[in-house]
Motif scaffolding. Sequence first.
Motif, mmCIF file in Angstrom:
data_model
loop_
_atom_site.group_PDB
_atom_site.id
_atom_site.type_symbol
_atom_site.label_atom_id
_atom_site.label_comp_id
_atom_site.label_asym_id
_atom_site.label_seq_id
_atom_site.Cartn_x
_atom_site.Cartn_y
_atom_site.Cartn_z
ATOM 1 N N TYR A 38 -73.912 117.028 -5.124
ATOM 2 C CA TYR A 38 -73.207 116.449 -6.262
ATOM 3 C C TYR A 38 -74.104 116.514 -7.479
ATOM 4 O O TYR A 38 -75.318 116.425 -7.375
ATOM 5 N N CYS A 40 -74.617 115.086 -11.621
ATOM 6 C CA CYS A 40 -74.163 114.140 -12.636
ATOM 7 C C CYS A 40 -75.215 113.962 -13.714
ATOM 8 O O CYS A 40 -76.382 114.296 -13.542
ATOM 9 N N GLY A 43 -72.251 109.950 -15.942
ATOM 10 C CA GLY A 43 -71.017 109.647 -15.222
ATOM 11 C C GLY A 43 -71.181 109.722 -13.719
ATOM 12 O O GLY A 43 -72.262 109.958 -13.194
ATOM 13 N N CYS A 44 -70.088 109.534 -13.020
ATOM 14 C CA CYS A 44 -70.113 109.587 -11.563
ATOM 15 C C CYS A 44 -70.334 111.027 -11.089
ATOM 16 O O CYS A 44 -69.789 111.960 -11.668
ATOM 17 N N GLY A 52 -65.269 113.654 -6.665
ATOM 18 C CA GLY A 52 -66.288 112.641 -6.904
ATOM 19 C C GLY A 52 -66.932 112.146 -5.625
ATOM 20 O O GLY A 52 -66.366 112.249 -4.535
ATOM 21 N N SER A 55 -67.099 106.162 -3.362
ATOM 22 C CA SER A 55 -67.281 104.967 -4.196
ATOM 23 C C SER A 55 -68.273 103.990 -3.578
ATOM 24 O O SER A 55 -69.005 103.300 -4.295
ATOM 25 N N MET A 58 -71.599 105.309 -4.521
ATOM 26 C CA MET A 58 -71.835 105.144 -5.953
ATOM 27 C C MET A 58 -72.277 103.730 -6.278
ATOM 28 O O MET A 58 -73.121 103.529 -7.156
ATOM 29 N N TYR A 62 -75.781 103.746 -8.329
ATOM 30 C CA TYR A 62 -75.793 103.438 -9.755
ATOM 31 C C TYR A 62 -77.061 102.702 -10.207
ATOM 32 O O TYR A 62 -77.679 103.106 -11.197
#
Length: 70
Positions: A38, A40, A43-44, A52, A55, A58, A62
């Motif tokens: 992934y 980034c 953003g996600c 994406g 979650s 994430m 974060y």
Amino acid sequence: MKKWYDEEYEFNIEVIDFLRGDHTENYCRNGEEIGDTYFCTYGCPVNKDGYGICSKTMMMLYPLMEAAVI
């Protein structure tokens, strides 16, 4: 969305292992597999297909991303 700020950093994230077991069935609905990557900036993260990151991941990722750029 119209992003106006050119970020000074970027992240590449790769799935290297699973927390529980050896597959994601019945655990993660996104279905990430070992080797998935992934990308980034602020953003996600999204993979090469535009999907994406999970979650749940994430939420844990974060704070680490914020700490890395401060």
